[in-house]
Design a protein around this motif. Structure first.
Motif, short mmCIF file in Angstrom:
data_model
loop_
_atom_site.label_atom_id
_atom_site.label_comp_id
_atom_site.label_asym_id
_atom_site.label_seq_id
_atom_site.Cartn_x
_atom_site.Cartn_y
_atom_site.Cartn_z
N GLN A 1 6.17 -8.16 -0.54
CA GLN A 1 5.18 -8.35 -1.60
C GLN A 1 3.85 -7.67 -1.27
OE1 GLN A 1 6.27 -9.75 -4.33
NE2 GLN A 1 4.39 -9.76 -5.52
N ILE A 2 3.53 -7.52 0.01
CA ILE A 2 2.23 -6.93 0.37
C ILE A 2 2.14 -5.47 -0.08
CG2 ILE A 2 2.00 -8.49 2.34
CD1 ILE A 2 2.39 -6.02 4.17
N THR A 3 3.29 -4.82 -0.32
CA THR A 3 3.25 -3.43 -0.77
C THR A 3 2.75 -3.31 -2.20
OG1 THR A 3 5.55 -3.43 -1.58
CG2 THR A 3 5.20 -2.86 0.74
N LYS A 4 2.65 -4.44 -2.90
CA LYS A 4 2.21 -4.43 -4.30
C LYS A 4 0.72 -4.76 -4.44
CE LYS A 4 6.83 -5.84 -5.86
NZ LYS A 4 7.62 -6.83 -6.64
N TYR A 5 0.06 -5.08 -3.34
CA TYR A 5 -1.36 -5.41 -3.42
C TYR A 5 -2.17 -4.14 -3.70
CZ TYR A 5 0.03 -9.73 -0.94
OH TYR A 5 0.62 -10.92 -0.56
N THR A 6 -2.98 -4.19 -4.73
CA THR A 6 -3.79 -3.02 -5.08
C THR A 6 -5.24 -3.16 -4.63
OG1 THR A 6 -4.24 -3.98 -7.27
CG2 THR A 6 -2.36 -2.50 -7.08
N ASP A 7 -5.65 -4.37 -4.23
CA ASP A 7 -7.06 -4.55 -3.86
C ASP A 7 -7.37 -4.02 -2.46
OD1 ASP A 7 -5.42 -6.60 -2.89
OD2 ASP A 7 -7.08 -8.03 -2.76
N ASP A 8 -6.34 -3.81 -1.64
CA ASP A 8 -6.57 -3.24 -0.31
C ASP A 8 -5.34 -2.41 0.08
OD1 ASP A 8 -7.09 -2.56 2.27
OD2 ASP A 8 -7.41 -4.59 3.02
N PRO A 9 -5.40 -1.10 -0.11
CA PRO A 9 -4.25 -0.25 0.20
C PRO A 9 -3.93 -0.18 1.69
CG PRO A 9 -6.17 1.09 -0.36
CD PRO A 9 -6.54 -0.33 -0.65
#
Length: 375
Positions: A160-168
């Motif tokens: 799921q962390i690969t979908k975070y857009t607030d911190d690439p």
């Protein structure tokens, strides 16, 4: 328990089927200070296996253990919120001397922690209170590195962390934290094989070669049959030998589906009676009836193009080459490009899965309900 076929998570070793080799392997790797990536499709029992491993005496007595489920998170702020809550929830029953240490380290959020009438801390922190997720994450890892016992942390649905857009750069940041945290070791559990594989086997990614990879297969049909027969016999009931074999074949050995049907079959079988294969369809239809309103609502809420593509994949069962002219014509779809766009949305929402060139409806009960009512 009234019904030994548990459908709502891990209860105790008595109601946990097999996984003896996997348990021994995971426990040994963790006690020898390895990090692990545990990969399998959802509903095969990864989380229950981790709870079972963390419940082993050699782990339970000597480690702090935490299971962090990040499936519903969509940002680093979400991740930090779920992580901190899971740590506090696990420490709270162990007394103030234990949870107090964590709160003392959590300087960025200490004023946000509330206490109940018994003086027990409650996380209850809104996302708006986490103004600096990076600083709070630093504090959490600082606690882990200086806790009174070594720590084991399982992060469920880690892809799921690969979908975070607030911190690439979250992958690199977590990898750095973990490298510096000598008092903690991690299990990264995930159900999206291609995403998890890329994270841990690509030389370009921060977690490359940082874990021992374990692919979790289904429980063998023999082991599951043994488990089912034993629990029927303990209740003074009998189970036809063909029941488990048929159920296993229908659901490809996926534990969650088999457990739900066995739960119903067990309740349908009285003391001294025998459960026979003809009862399976009745049990499955009962389960589909329970969920009918939910499935109807999910179908209604889908955008039209996604709903049409979803129905086509459900009708096909195991769909290949869905952008081909043959598939588009067979199901009277608008165009190859519209199918591709719809499928992307369905994959993002986990309505369908994609593995080795095959698209399928993710929820097999949803698939069966569609076949019974819509197709």
């Amino acid at each position: 328990m009234k019904n030994p076929f548990v459908t709502n998570g891990y209860v105790s070793p008595e109601y946990f089927c097999d996984r003896e080799k996997e348990t021994a392997k995971i426990v040994s790797l963790l006690m020898n200070e390895n990090n692990i990536a545990l990969i399998s499709p959802r509903r095969l029992g990864k989380t229950d296996l981790l709870r079972h491993c963390f419940g082993q005496s050699e782990i339970k007595e000597h480690y702090h253990t935490f299971i962090i489920d990040i499936y519903a998170t969509s940002s680093v702020r979400d991740f930090v919120n779920v992580f901190g809550k899971a740590v506090l929830d696990e420490l709270r029953p162990k007394g103030k001397s234990v949870w107090g240490t964590f709160l003392n380290v959590l300087a960025s959020l200490r004023s946000e922690i509330t206490f109940d009438m018994n003086g027990q801390p409650t996380w209850g922190i809104g996302l708006g209170a986490i103004t600096n997720p990076s600083a709070t994450l630093d504090e959490i890892f600082s606690y882990l590195n200086n806790a009174g016992k070594p720590c084991l942390i399982a992060i469920d649905e880690f892809q799921q962390i690969t979908k975070y857009t607030d911190d690439p750069n979250i992958e690199a940041a977590l990898r750095t934290h973990i490298q510096r945290c000598s008092n903690a070791h991690f299990v990264f559990s995930g159900s999206h094989r291609h995403l998890m594989g890329a994270m841990f086997t690509s030389p370009a990614r921060p977690f490359y070669q940082s874990v021992t990879l374990i692919n979790l297969p289904p429980i063998s049909v023999d082991k599951y049959a043994e488990f089912c027969h034993k629990n029927f016999e303990l209740a003074g009931k009998r189970l036809d030998t063909l029941v488990v074999a048929e159920l296993y074949n229908r659901f490809n050995g996926i534990t969650s589906y088999m457990q739900k049907v066995m739960n119903i079959l067990f309740s349908m079988t009285g003391a001294g009676e025998i459960c026979i294969p003809s009862m399976i369809d009745t049990a499955i239809n009962d389960l589909l009836d329970f969920s009918a309103d939910t499935y109807d609502a999910l179908l209604y809420q889908m955008p039209e193009k996604q709903r049409i593509a979803f129905m086509a994949i459900a009708a096909e069962g195991k769909a290949k080459a869905i952008s081909s002219g043959d598939f588009v014509r067979k199901y009277r779809l608008q165009s190859a490009s519209s199918v591709s766009s719809a499928v992307k949305g369905l994959l993002e929402k986990d309505f369908i899965t994609y593995d080795k060139g095959i698209y399928q409806v993710y929820d097999q009960f949803f698939q069966l309900w569609l076949q019974r009512n819509k197709l």
